[in-house]
Motif scaffolding. Structure first.
Motif, PDB file in Angstrom:
ATOM      1  N   HIS A   1      15.839  48.295  44.621  1.00  0.00           N
ATOM      2  CA  HIS A   1      14.673  48.038  45.457  1.00  0.00           C
ATOM      3  C   HIS A   1      14.056  46.715  45.048  1.00  0.00           C
ATOM      4  N   LYS A   2      13.673  45.942  46.052  1.00  0.00           N
ATOM      5  CA  LYS A   2      12.978  44.691  45.777  1.00  0.00           C
ATOM      6  C   LYS A   2      11.944  44.494  46.875  1.00  0.00           C
ATOM      7  N   TYR A   3      10.804  43.958  46.498  1.00  0.00           N
ATOM      8  CA  TYR A   3       9.714  43.759  47.450  1.00  0.00           C
ATOM      9  C   TYR A   3       9.500  42.274  47.702  1.00  0.00           C
ATOM     10  N   TYR A   4       9.141  41.965  48.947  1.00  0.00           N
ATOM     11  CA  TYR A   4       8.896  40.591  49.377  1.00  0.00           C
ATOM     12  C   TYR A   4       7.547  40.513  50.085  1.00  0.00           C
TER      13      TYR A   4
ATOM     14  N   ALA B   1       6.711  47.992  53.712  1.00  0.00           N
ATOM     15  CA  ALA B   1       6.354  48.880  52.616  1.00  0.00           C
ATOM     16  C   ALA B   1       4.851  49.143  52.569  1.00  0.00           C
TER      17      ALA B   1
ATOM     18  N   LEU C   1       3.759  43.609  52.715  1.00  0.00           N
ATOM     19  CA  LEU C   1       4.917  43.736  51.831  1.00  0.00           C
ATOM     20  C   LEU C   1       6.108  44.314  52.585  1.00  0.00           C
ATOM     21  N   THR C   2       7.285  43.820  52.234  1.00  0.00           N
ATOM     22  CA  THR C   2       8.535  44.317  52.803  1.00  0.00           C
ATOM     23  C   THR C   2       9.393  44.848  51.673  1.00  0.00           C
ATOM     24  N   ARG C   3      10.003  45.981  51.891  1.00  0.00           N
ATOM     25  CA  ARG C   3      10.894  46.588  50.901  1.00  0.00           C
ATOM     26  C   ARG C   3      12.332  46.380  51.361  1.00  0.00           C
TER      27      ARG C   3
END
Length: 146
Positions: free
Chosen positions: A48-51, A100, A104-106
């Motif tokens: 998982h990474k958030y942007y 997310a 935020l985008t996951r």
């Protein structure tokens, strides 16, 4: 003199502890792991990474990264602003890009049994490189999601 002796003794203890851990299979990765992986978290074969970019921007960047890495996209589906991709031979990577939280985008990558954690991290790296790029068509117009 006593302080210097204590300092040397402490350094020796630290060195021996790290050496012992490396010999029994537990290295010092727990000390430097978060610095190496950045904000990518791994849980049971899924990363998982958030942007801070929108899901659409991350999705387009993922597609460009997969193309650059010569990973064929076998599934490309959009449902309720959630983008789902399956890529690689034998559906090696299952990818999902979704909103997310506010702003935020996951970006999730699940690796199948024949998957490769290092390759998944390479996909993240290539996606990061494509986030700031604008792609243009033959007439010089910015391209939209494909």
């Amino acid at each position: 003199e006593a302080d210097m002796f204590q300092s040397r003794r402490m350094t020796l203890k630290l060195f021996l502890a790290l050496f012992t851990m490396s010999m029994i299979g537990c290295g010092a990765e727990f000390l430097i792991g978060p610095a190496i992986t950045g904000v990518i978290t791994w849980v049971n074969g899924e990363a998982h990474k958030y942007y801070e970019e929108s899901p659409e921007v991350v999705y387009r960047s993922v597609k460009h990264a997969l193309t650059e890495l010569n990973l064929p996209i076998t599934k490309d589906k959009v449902k309720n602003n959630t983008f789902q991709l399956t890529a690689g031979e034998k559906d090696r990577f299952s990818i999902e890009v979704s909103s997310a939280d506010k702003g935020l985008t996951r970006f999730d990558i699940r690796i199948n049994i024949m998957g490769d954690k290092d390759y998944a991290e390479l996909i993240y790296k290539k996606t990061d490189e494509h986030l700031d790029r604008i792609n243009f068509d033959d007439q010089g117009n910015p391209t939209r999601r494909r």
